[in-house]
Motif scaffolding. Structure first.
Motif, PDB file in Angstrom:
ATOM      1  N   LEU A 153      -8.656 -10.081  -1.230  1.00 21.41           N
ATOM      2  CA  LEU A 153      -9.729  -9.503  -2.051  1.00 21.41           C
ATOM      3  C   LEU A 153     -11.107  -9.731  -1.408  1.00 21.41           C
ATOM      4  N   TYR A 154     -11.256 -10.862  -0.699  1.00 20.94           N
ATOM      5  CA  TYR A 154     -12.530 -11.117   0.001  1.00 20.94           C
ATOM      6  C   TYR A 154     -12.760 -10.051   1.075  1.00 20.94           C
ATOM      7  N   ASP A 155     -11.701  -9.763   1.849  1.00 24.06           N
ATOM      8  CA  ASP A 155     -11.827  -8.767   2.922  1.00 24.06           C
ATOM      9  C   ASP A 155     -12.149  -7.393   2.344  1.00 24.06           C
ATOM     10  N   ILE A 156     -11.484  -7.072   1.234  1.00 20.64           N
ATOM     11  CA  ILE A 156     -11.718  -5.750   0.631  1.00 20.64           C
ATOM     12  C   ILE A 156     -13.183  -5.638   0.196  1.00 20.64           C
ATOM     13  N   ALA A 157     -13.696  -6.703  -0.410  1.00 21.15           N
ATOM     14  CA  ALA A 157     -15.103  -6.679  -0.853  1.00 21.15           C
ATOM     15  C   ALA A 157     -16.051  -6.523   0.332  1.00 21.15           C
ATOM     16  N   GLU A 158     -15.603  -6.957   1.514  1.00 17.47           N
ATOM     17  CA  GLU A 158     -16.433  -6.822   2.720  1.00 17.47           C
ATOM     18  C   GLU A 158     -16.227  -5.473   3.402  1.00 17.47           C
ATOM     19  N   GLY A 159     -15.374  -4.628   2.816  1.00 17.87           N
ATOM     20  CA  GLY A 159     -15.169  -3.288   3.372  1.00 17.87           C
ATOM     21  C   GLY A 159     -14.126  -3.234   4.468  1.00 17.87           C
ATOM     22  N   LYS A 160     -13.412  -4.350   4.683  1.00 11.70           N
ATOM     23  CA  LYS A 160     -12.391  -4.355   5.739  1.00 11.70           C
ATOM     24  C   LYS A 160     -11.151  -3.585   5.291  1.00 11.70           C
ATOM     25  N   ASP A 161     -10.361  -3.123   6.265  1.00 14.57           N
ATOM     26  CA  ASP A 161      -9.149  -2.375   5.943  1.00 14.57           C
ATOM     27  C   ASP A 161      -8.045  -3.313   5.470  1.00 14.57           C
ATOM     28  N   VAL A 162      -7.675  -3.172   4.215  1.00 18.32           N
ATOM     29  CA  VAL A 162      -6.550  -3.926   3.639  1.00 18.32           C
ATOM     30  C   VAL A 162      -5.758  -2.927   2.806  1.00 18.32           C
ATOM     31  N   GLY A 163      -4.449  -2.943   2.902  1.00 17.10           N
ATOM     32  CA  GLY A 163      -3.628  -2.029   2.104  1.00 17.10           C
ATOM     33  C   GLY A 163      -3.976  -0.584   2.409  1.00 17.10           C
ATOM     34  N   THR A 164      -4.029   0.235   1.370  1.00 18.92           N
ATOM     35  CA  THR A 164      -4.422   1.646   1.534  1.00 18.92           C
ATOM     36  C   THR A 164      -5.698   1.906   0.758  1.00 18.92           C
ATOM     37  N   ARG A 165      -6.713   2.470   1.425  1.00 23.67           N
ATOM     38  CA  ARG A 165      -7.965   2.835   0.733  1.00 23.67           C
ATOM     39  C   ARG A 165      -7.955   4.349   0.505  1.00 23.67           C
ATOM     40  N   PHE A 166      -8.064   4.719  -0.758  1.00 20.59           N
ATOM     41  CA  PHE A 166      -8.189   6.135  -1.124  1.00 20.59           C
ATOM     42  C   PHE A 166      -9.686   6.407  -1.222  1.00 20.59           C
ATOM     43  N   VAL A 167     -10.181   7.191  -0.264  1.00 18.96           N
ATOM     44  CA  VAL A 167     -11.624   7.324  -0.105  1.00 18.96           C
ATOM     45  C   VAL A 167     -12.140   8.524  -0.906  1.00 18.96           C
ATOM     46  N   PRO A 184      13.157   0.746   7.220  1.00 21.60           N
ATOM     47  CA  PRO A 184      12.430  -0.385   7.830  1.00 21.60           C
ATOM     48  C   PRO A 184      11.321   0.062   8.778  1.00 21.60           C
ATOM     49  N   ASP A 185      11.355   1.329   9.227  1.00 21.56           N
ATOM     50  CA  ASP A 185      10.303   1.828  10.128  1.00 21.56           C
ATOM     51  C   ASP A 185       9.138   2.476   9.381  1.00 21.56           C
ATOM     52  N   ALA A 186       9.160   2.408   8.075  1.00 19.71           N
ATOM     53  CA  ALA A 186       8.088   3.040   7.285  1.00 19.71           C
ATOM     54  C   ALA A 186       6.740   2.460   7.698  1.00 19.71           C
ATOM     55  N   LYS A 187       5.731   3.339   7.796  1.00 20.60           N
ATOM     56  CA  LYS A 187       4.396   2.885   8.248  1.00 20.60           C
ATOM     57  C   LYS A 187       3.393   2.921   7.106  1.00 20.60           C
ATOM     58  N   LEU A 188       2.578   1.858   7.052  1.00 20.33           N
ATOM     59  CA  LEU A 188       1.530   1.781   6.036  1.00 20.33           C
ATOM     60  C   LEU A 188       0.415   2.767   6.397  1.00 20.33           C
ATOM     61  N   ILE A 189      -0.078   3.497   5.406  1.00 18.47           N
ATOM     62  CA  ILE A 189      -1.197   4.431   5.635  1.00 18.47           C
ATOM     63  C   ILE A 189      -2.478   3.692   5.239  1.00 18.47           C
ATOM     64  N   PRO A 190      -3.362   3.392   6.203  1.00 17.62           N
ATOM     65  CA  PRO A 190      -4.554   2.593   5.847  1.00 17.62           C
ATOM     66  C   PRO A 190      -5.599   3.354   5.034  1.00 17.62           C
ATOM     67  N   GLY A 215       0.859  -1.189   0.000  1.00 16.52           N
ATOM     68  CA  GLY A 215       0.000   0.000   0.000  1.00 16.52           C
ATOM     69  C   GLY A 215       0.890   1.233   0.000  1.00 16.52           C
ATOM     70  N   LEU A 216       0.307   2.378   0.412  1.00 17.00           N
ATOM     71  CA  LEU A 216       1.093   3.611   0.502  1.00 17.00           C
ATOM     72  C   LEU A 216       1.749   3.690   1.880  1.00 17.00           C
ATOM     73  N   TYR A 217       3.032   3.920   1.920  1.00 15.54           N
ATOM     74  CA  TYR A 217       3.770   4.077   3.179  1.00 15.54           C
ATOM     75  C   TYR A 217       4.140   5.536   3.382  1.00 15.54           C
ATOM     76  N   ASP A 218       4.438   5.899   4.646  1.00 14.06           N
ATOM     77  CA  ASP A 218       4.816   7.289   4.908  1.00 14.06           C
ATOM     78  C   ASP A 218       6.234   7.593   4.431  1.00 14.06           C
ATOM     79  N   SER A 219       7.009   6.550   4.097  1.00 17.16           N
ATOM     80  CA  SER A 219       8.306   6.722   3.429  1.00 17.16           C
ATOM     81  C   SER A 219       8.601   5.409   2.707  1.00 17.16           C
ATOM     82  N   ASP A 220       9.657   5.386   1.932  1.00 15.65           N
ATOM     83  CA  ASP A 220       9.929   4.199   1.113  1.00 15.65           C
ATOM     84  C   ASP A 220      10.320   3.009   2.002  1.00 15.65           C
TER      85      ASP A 220
END
Ligand code: GLU
Length: 268
Positions: free
Chosen positions: A251-265, A192-198, A182-187
């Motif tokens: 993909l099942y979780d995403i279809a259920e609206g769960k947080d996976v990767g980064t969602r651009f709302v 190694p401490d880069a954080k995923l942005i949900p 997904g999108l991280y706050d840095s590369d």
């Protein structure tokens, strides 16, 4: 109706790096998994449109080239061979799960011209009505000339194409499967401490900064083209989820609206 029960029209985009290996061989395991999960989601009542890259990569592999060709006409020739190979495999894998696929190849003219747009929307609606899974790619053998000169660049990468297709199909959701979580706050490859942005609710300069600024490329498609795709989709009122293709079950979780990767709302 709760999110779990909602039937969605979903555009899923998959990139060359998920479908082929570095040595140019076809990643049959990923293709098979993708076909199985998407067939299952369709069985659950969702409508699926697949935007698939991989024509040039698969064609180069089939032609015995040791690397992706650099000459334009060779790329276009490889795409003509690889598109055929790729559709053969999708037809076979989806067919095993009882699904019918259709090939739709697009150029930038097709998606810009209002008359062609109307025809395309009609074709997508008819295919989905018939229970078919459309498989979309850019018509590289025809359109790459315009893309590479940069004169009339509209498409040129399937991330942007997938967002345009999501608009043409009036999709509820766009999912981009990539080689990054997904999108991280840095590369994350440097830090190694880069954080995923949900979740991202506004794609502003600070988001582009997180992606490393314009021109940086993480993975094959690059994070910047993902952000461009998210902007196009969000502007059309469509959410986009960016996630890793190494976890197809997500993909099942995403279809259920769960947080996976980064969602651009998209703004409601
Ligand atoms: N259309 C190209 C192909 O099928 C890929 C474009 C992209 O990777 O975005 O090889």
């Amino acid at each position: 109706m709760c999110e779990l029960e909602r039937k969605l029209r979903i555009v899923v985009k998959v990139g060359t790096s998920s479908l082929t290996r570095v040595d140019g061989s076809r990643n049959l395991r990923n293709m098979e998994l993708l076909a199985r999960v998407l067939s299952d989601l369709k069985g659950m009542g969702h409508e699926i449109i697949l935007v698939s890259s991989g024509a040039i990569g698969m064609g180069a592999g089939k032609l015995g080239m040791t690397a992706r060709p650099s000459q334009l006409r060779m790329k276009q020739a490889a795409a003509a061979v690889g598109q055929c190979e790729m559709m053969h495999l999708y037809d076979k894998f989806f067919g095993e799960y009882g699904q019918t696929v259709a090939q739709v190849l697009l150029t930038d003219d097709d998606v810009k011209d209002p008359f062609r747009q109307a025809h395309l929307s009609g074709t997508f609606a008819a295919l989905l009505g018939l229970g078919v899974i459309p498989v979309v790619n850019e018509n590289d053998s025809v359109s790459a000339a315009e893309i590479e000169t940069g004169d009339r660049k509209v498409l040129g990468d399937n991330d942007t194409l997938s967002a345009i297709v999501a608009g043409l199909c009036r999709a509820d959701l766009l999912i981009i499967l990539s080689d990054i979580d997904g999108l991280y706050d840095s590369d994350p490859r440097q830090n190694p401490d880069a954080k995923l942005i949900p979740r991202v609710t506004e794609i502003d300069e600070s988001v582009y900064d997180m992606a490393g600024g314009v021109g940086s490329r993480w993975g094959t498609g690059g994070m910047v083209t993902k952000l461009e795709a998210a902007r196009v989709a969000n502007r059309l009122g469509i959410d986009m989820v960016l996630t890793n293709s190494n976890r197809m079950d997500a993909l099942y979780d995403i279809a259920e609206g769960k947080d996976v990767g980064t969602r651009f709302v998209a703004a409601r």
